[in-house]
Design a protein around this motif. Structure first.
Motif, PDB file in Angstrom:
ATOM      1  N   SER A   1      23.328  56.439  31.788  1.00 26.40           N
ATOM      2  CA  SER A   1      22.256  57.143  31.068  1.00 26.40           C
ATOM      3  C   SER A   1      22.017  58.358  31.133  1.00 26.40           C
ATOM      4  N   CYS A   2      22.719  59.200  31.862  1.00 26.83           N
ATOM      5  CA  CYS A   2      22.416  60.510  32.082  1.00 26.83           C
ATOM      6  C   CYS A   2      23.626  61.343  31.290  1.00 26.83           C
ATOM      7  N   VAL A   3      24.779  60.705  30.861  1.00 29.31           N
ATOM      8  CA  VAL A   3      25.740  61.304  30.133  1.00 29.31           C
ATOM      9  C   VAL A   3      25.671  60.517  28.537  1.00 29.31           C
ATOM     10  N   ASN A   4      26.418  61.161  27.600  1.00 27.08           N
ATOM     11  CA  ASN A   4      26.482  60.738  26.282  1.00 27.08           C
ATOM     12  C   ASN A   4      27.776  59.514  26.553  1.00 27.08           C
ATOM     13  N   ALA A   5      27.112  58.096  26.957  1.00 26.81           N
ATOM     14  CA  ALA A   5      28.123  57.017  27.228  1.00 26.81           C
ATOM     15  C   ALA A   5      28.994  56.785  25.966  1.00 26.81           C
ATOM     16  N   ALA A   6      28.332  56.606  24.828  1.00 24.76           N
ATOM     17  CA  ALA A   6      28.997  56.265  23.805  1.00 24.76           C
ATOM     18  C   ALA A   6      30.099  57.239  23.371  1.00 24.76           C
ATOM     19  N   ARG A   7      30.079  58.422  23.768  1.00 28.12           N
ATOM     20  CA  ARG A   7      31.066  59.246  23.381  1.00 28.12           C
ATOM     21  C   ARG A   7      32.342  59.420  24.321  1.00 28.12           C
ATOM     22  N   ILE A   8      32.276  58.522  25.669  1.00 30.25           N
ATOM     23  CA  ILE A   8      33.266  58.817  26.526  1.00 30.25           C
ATOM     24  C   ILE A   8      34.299  57.989  26.165  1.00 30.25           C
TER      25      ILE A   8
END
Length: 202
Positions: free
Chosen positions: A159-166
């Motif tokens: 939730s602290c990173v842009n998970a959809a872009r990883i």
């Protein structure tokens, strides 16, 4: 250096608005520290030209220093926490670094939980394979005792990173009994991954 609050450092930084590189090492910010000051002004410090920052700051009872600094989301950031970190300390660090952690350019995430150290490293991948030994991007690390790894904190990472872009994900950790469910929950948050490396051992 032991400081009673973030104020002495922030007062200095306000006088250097063109700063491009910042390194603060072995800095204790704890209530009752030896040095403290009255704020020069209220609010955060604007460092619009900051390109890189390295902070080794230990503090309890204070907001993390980085939460008082506004810098570009592309700033290369390295935050380490001296001493053992409690859950509330780690949450403060993540909250302070959210603009950089969620930088849209980053698509490569490495998470390591080994030998009493947790490391989260997110960066822009310049290649088509997993990369190591890079110093750019955002790197956050904190120490844990072997018996005190907080799995709730671990599950905050997606939730602290842009998970959809990883697109590239590397997870290296020593696992224990009952960790399968935690790993499934963690990995299921990264649905756009195209390269996955898991190095888990008991």
């Amino acid at each position: 250096l032991s400081l009673g609050s973030n104020v002495p450092i922030l007062n200095i930084l306000r006088e250097a608005p063109q700063l491009e590189e910042l390194s603060l090492q072995r800095l204790d910010i704890v209530t009752g520290g030896a040095v403290d000051e009255i704020p020069v002004s209220e609010g955060t410090v604007q460092l619009a030209n900051l390109q890189s920052a390295s902070l080794d700051v230990y503090g309890t009872g204070q907001p993390h220093l980085w939460s008082c600094i506004q810098a570009p989301e592309e700033t290369d950031l390295d935050i380490s926490f001296s001493g053992y970190a409690h859950r509330q300390d780690v949450v403060k660090i993540f909250h302070a670094a959210l603009p950089q952690l969620r930088c849209p350019a980053y698509d490569h995430l490495l998470v390591g939980v080994t030998s009493g150290l947790v490391t989260v490293h997110i960066l822009m991948n310049h290649y088509t394979a997993l990369c190591h030994d890079r110093t750019d991007g955002v790197r956050i690390s904190w120490h844990i005792s072997p018996s005190s790894f907080d799995r709730r904190t671990f599950l905050l990472i997606p939730s602290c990173v842009n998970a959809a872009r990883i697109r590239l994900l590397h997870l290296k950790m020593v696992t224990g009994d009952g960790d399968n469910s935690m790993l499934y929950t963690f990995l299921s948050a990264f649905r756009a991954v195209t390269i996955l490396a898991l190095d888990t051992r008991t």
